[in-house]
Design an enzyme around this catalytic site. Structure first.
Site, short mmCIF file in Angstrom:
data_model
loop_
_atom_site.label_atom_id
_atom_site.label_comp_id
_atom_site.label_asym_id
_atom_site.label_seq_id
_atom_site.Cartn_x
_atom_site.Cartn_y
_atom_site.Cartn_z
N GLU A 37 85.17 53.83 57.98
CA GLU A 37 84.05 54.64 57.50
C GLU A 37 83.17 55.08 58.67
O GLU A 37 82.83 54.27 59.54
CB GLU A 37 83.24 53.81 56.50
CG GLU A 37 82.82 54.57 55.28
CD GLU A 37 83.99 55.01 54.40
OE1 GLU A 37 84.42 56.18 54.55
OE2 GLU A 37 84.46 54.21 53.60
N HIS A 38 82.83 56.35 58.66
CA HIS A 38 82.02 56.98 59.72
C HIS A 38 82.69 56.84 61.09
O HIS A 38 82.04 56.83 62.12
CB HIS A 38 80.59 56.40 59.73
CG HIS A 38 79.77 56.88 58.57
ND1 HIS A 38 78.87 57.91 58.67
CD2 HIS A 38 79.77 56.51 57.27
CE1 HIS A 38 78.32 58.13 57.47
NE2 HIS A 38 78.85 57.30 56.62
N THR A 39 84.00 56.74 61.05
CA THR A 39 84.77 56.74 62.30
C THR A 39 85.35 58.13 62.58
O THR A 39 85.70 58.42 63.72
CB THR A 39 85.93 55.73 62.21
OG1 THR A 39 86.56 55.88 60.94
CG2 THR A 39 85.42 54.30 62.35
N LEU A 129 84.04 60.36 45.76
CA LEU A 129 85.50 60.47 45.79
C LEU A 129 85.93 61.86 46.26
O LEU A 129 87.03 62.31 46.01
CB LEU A 129 86.09 60.17 44.40
CG LEU A 129 85.73 58.79 43.84
CD1 LEU A 129 86.35 58.61 42.46
CD2 LEU A 129 86.19 57.67 44.76
N SER A 132 84.04 67.55 46.13
CA SER A 132 83.83 68.85 46.77
C SER A 132 85.01 69.22 47.67
O SER A 132 85.46 70.36 47.67
CB SER A 132 82.53 68.85 47.58
OG SER A 132 82.55 67.83 48.55
N ASP A 176 88.20 63.49 54.63
CA ASP A 176 88.41 63.75 53.20
C ASP A 176 89.46 64.83 52.98
O ASP A 176 90.36 64.69 52.14
CB ASP A 176 87.09 64.17 52.55
CG ASP A 176 85.99 63.13 52.77
OD1 ASP A 176 86.33 61.96 52.98
OD2 ASP A 176 84.81 63.51 52.74
N TYR A 228 73.11 60.81 56.60
CA TYR A 228 74.42 61.01 57.23
C TYR A 228 74.25 61.59 58.64
O TYR A 228 74.82 61.11 59.61
CB TYR A 228 75.27 61.93 56.35
CG TYR A 228 76.71 62.07 56.80
CD1 TYR A 228 77.71 61.32 56.20
CD2 TYR A 228 77.06 62.95 57.82
CE1 TYR A 228 79.04 61.44 56.59
CE2 TYR A 228 78.38 63.09 58.22
CZ TYR A 228 79.37 62.33 57.60
OH TYR A 228 80.68 62.45 58.00
#
Ligand code: GLA
Length: 386
Positions: A37-39, A129, A132, A176, A228
């Protein structure tokens, strides 16, 4: 709640609304991030998978310069937009995703025709999830076919990222859309975000006697908000002070030096990213050698790191994770950008109901909005249905 359409009824609905049959039907899935995550915007590693919930678009080319968009969300009627003169920041609601894709394709010099589009999606909105990105990926897959632009998956990933970053205004990475465009049934997508190299890693909960539960906390989040962007800025600052192009270039042995050079907050942001990259690599190794039953501790450690170092969790996510863990889940973490959205809980098949009941009860006792809890399986990436 709008009932979703199947392919057949979506085509009929398109005909009823727009007066003619669509040229085709395309779909793209949402995603769950297993770990990493956030990598992504730190040029590191991620391990998401495409899920069995999809956005589907029926699309027909027009011979004028008009775009008409309608969704089954029921919140907006037909939106009409001119093909020329699309401007970032001017679109509203879900339409900014397909219009952002059109704009980003135009920025690449691709001549997009006018078209009618009807969207139907089973990816829950705002649950973390990637509802968008599912819309963007379904749209770009359709327009890539209809224009004959011949973009590769890697090019479509970068184009949808441009739509998100510069049209929608969310400074997100490439995880994503990579999961949505490049996912495969029964697999997680091990992605190196520096060069977009992908390896598909077998990941199936059910043969290992497990289920993957998603706990949608119903806490709304937006990556276009400040949290973010401020995490991303701290990571860039950490890399600058450490003299590396991106945090991807630091490994855990560099953390002592980082601690001596960085203020406490920036250091903890850096520590999350550096240890998270390491956890992704170890998760891939464990999945390959031992299967899903071996990755629980890594999922747990990822959550702790996001909660304490990156500070992107929230009380609802922490409660979901803690309750799932103490009622039988072998590993649990928040998934996605954070500040709300969903947690995942890898749970022995026999314990599923116990976890569900306990989480719902804990939310009720805490006075939180009750969560939605459902299972997901790794599914195919974007495709044309007809
Ligand atoms: C969101 C973004 C992704 C990624 C995750 C955090 O989902 O869209 O690019 O940064 O947050 O891992």
């Amino acid at each position: 709640m709008v009932e979703n359409f199947n392919d057949e009824s979506l085509v009929r609905e398109f005909e009823a609304v727009f007066g003619t049959a669509p040229d085709g039907l395309w779909q793209a899935p949402g995603r769950v991030n297993l770990i990493g995550e956030h990598t992504d915007y730190n040029e590191g590693f991620v391990l998401p998978f495409a899920i069995d919930k999809v956005a589907r678009v029926a699309v027909r080319r027009r011979d004028d310069n008009v775009i008409r968009l309608l969704s089954t969300y029921g919140d907006q009627g037909v939106t009409q937009a001119p093909l020329d003169g699309l401007e970032p920041g001017e679109a509203h609601g879900w339409t900014k995703y397909p219009l952002g894709v059109v704009w980003a394709l135009q920025q690449r010099g691709i001549n997009v025709p006018g078209f009618d589009l009807l969207l139907d999606s089973t990816v829950p909105l705002g649950a973390g999830l990637s509802s968008s990105h599912a819309i963007e990926c379904a749209t770009i897959t359709a327009l890539n076919d209809l224009t004959g632009a011949g973009l590769t998956a890697e090019e479509m990933v970068l184009t949808t990222q441009r739509a998100e970053n510069d049209f929608v205004g969310a400074p997100t990475g490439i995880m994503d859309q990579s999961a949505s465009l490049r996912g495969a049934e029964g697999h997680a997508v091990f992605l190196d975000c520096r060069d977009q190299h992908v390896e598909l890693v077998p990941f199936e909960a059910s043969p290992a006697g497990l289920v993957m539960l998603v706990i949608d906390t119903k806490v709304a989040h937006s990556h276009a908000d400040g949290g973010y962007a401020s995490r991303r800025a701290a990571c860039e600052e950490g890399a600058r002070v450490m003299g590396v192009p991106a945090l991807r270039d630091l490994d855990v042995s560099a953390l002592d030096e980082a601690q001596s050079k960085l203020d406490d907050v920036t250091f903890r942001r850096v520590r999350h990213v550096v240890t998270e990259n390491d956890r992704v690599l170890r998760t891939v190794e464990k999945l390959r050698a031992e299967g899903p039953t071996a990755i629980g501790a890594l999922l747990d450690a990822s959550h702790v790191s996001m909660r304490d170092d990156f500070e992107i969790s929230c009380p609802e996510l922490d409660l979901a994770v803690d309750t799932a863990r103490s009622n039988g889940a072998i590993g649990s973490r928040m998934t996605g950008g954070g500040f709300g959205g969903a947690a995942i809980a890898l749970t022995p098949a026999g314990e599923e109901e116990k976890v569900r009941t306990a989480v719902v009860q804990a939310f009720a006792e805490a006075g939180f909005t009750l969560p939605d809890i459902f299972t997901v399986t790794p599914a195919a990436g974007a495709q044309r249905n007809r």
